[in-house]
Design an enzyme around this catalytic site. Structure first.
Site, short mmCIF file in Angstrom:
data_model
loop_
_atom_site.label_atom_id
_atom_site.label_comp_id
_atom_site.label_asym_id
_atom_site.label_seq_id
_atom_site.Cartn_x
_atom_site.Cartn_y
_atom_site.Cartn_z
N HIS A 90 0.81 -1.21 0.00
CA HIS A 90 0.00 0.00 0.00
C HIS A 90 0.85 1.27 0.00
CE1 HIS A 90 -3.08 -2.63 2.32
NE2 HIS A 90 -3.13 -2.86 1.02
N TYR A 148 1.00 1.41 13.74
CA TYR A 148 1.82 2.33 12.96
C TYR A 148 1.32 3.76 13.05
CZ TYR A 148 -1.62 1.44 9.19
OH TYR A 148 -2.76 1.30 8.42
N ASP A 205 -6.34 -5.77 -2.60
CA ASP A 205 -4.97 -6.25 -2.87
C ASP A 205 -4.95 -7.29 -3.98
OD1 ASP A 205 -4.04 -4.46 -1.00
OD2 ASP A 205 -3.86 -5.95 0.60
N LYS A 248 5.71 6.18 7.44
CA LYS A 248 5.13 5.30 8.46
C LYS A 248 6.22 4.81 9.41
CE LYS A 248 1.53 3.43 5.45
NZ LYS A 248 1.00 2.22 4.79
#
Length: 183
Positions: free
Chosen positions: A62, A132, A171, A72
């Site tokens: 992603h 995250y 995905d 991130k």
């Protein structure tokens, strides 16, 4: 905190100092000053996320398009994942290359992925809690995915004894890097 550079410029493995005894452990999971020193610039985080996934779940790869590209800082608090960053910065000498690192509740490692990385992970344990921080808010209209099994990238995902990774519909429909919409 110990900081290890990876083969992709800007992507860092961070290992906090953990103090433990028979009662358990203590660690500082985030310190703005130390983090900024480690990455060499001030980074502002705007959102924290937490996901739980079962063994064999693969999330990714992603990323978000500018102006909503996300840096991130990722970690696992329970379980174990194989975490992957792919450099999707067209002007980078490491464009299309990947690095992978095992993150777990046991090793306490964190991975810093600056803006311009596609990110994904495969759950190796029975389940995993994945946390995250992001530098930009989630923006569904700017979100994109690259196939986890793109032969042009060639990620060496761990073998799960013949188990096929469990993917979201998004995905499953992801494009390859050579066809991906990038900045």
């Amino acid at each position: 905190m110990d900081v290890t550079a990876t083969a992709i410029p800007g992507v860092l493995i961070l290992e906090p100092r953990v103090f433990g005894d028979e009662r358990g452990f203590f660690m500082e999971s985030f310190n703005q000053k130390r983090f900024d020193e480690a990455v060499g610039r001030h980074v502002s985080f705007v959102q924290d996320n937490h996901s739980r996934s079962a063994r064999g779940v693969l999330r990714g790869l992603h990323y978000q398009l500018p102006p909503h590209a996300q840096g991130k800082l990722v970690r696992v608090t329970h379980g174990c994942v194989f975490d992957v960053a792919v450099d999707i910065r067209r002007d980078s000498p490491t464009f299309g290359r990947w690095i992978g690192v095992e993150l777990s509740g046991e090793n306490h490692r964190q991975l810093w992925l600056p803006e311009g990385m596609a990110h994904g992970f495969l759950v190796l344990s029975e389940s995993a809690d994945f946390l995250y921080k992001t530098t930009a808010y989630y923006s569904p209209s700017h979100e994109r995915s690259i196939r986890y099994d793109d032969a042009g990238i060639g990620i060496g995902w761990p073998d799960l004894a013949g188990m096929v990774p469990a993917l979201s519909a998004k995905d499953q429909a992801a494009s390859t890097l050579d066809r991906a919409e990038l900045a």
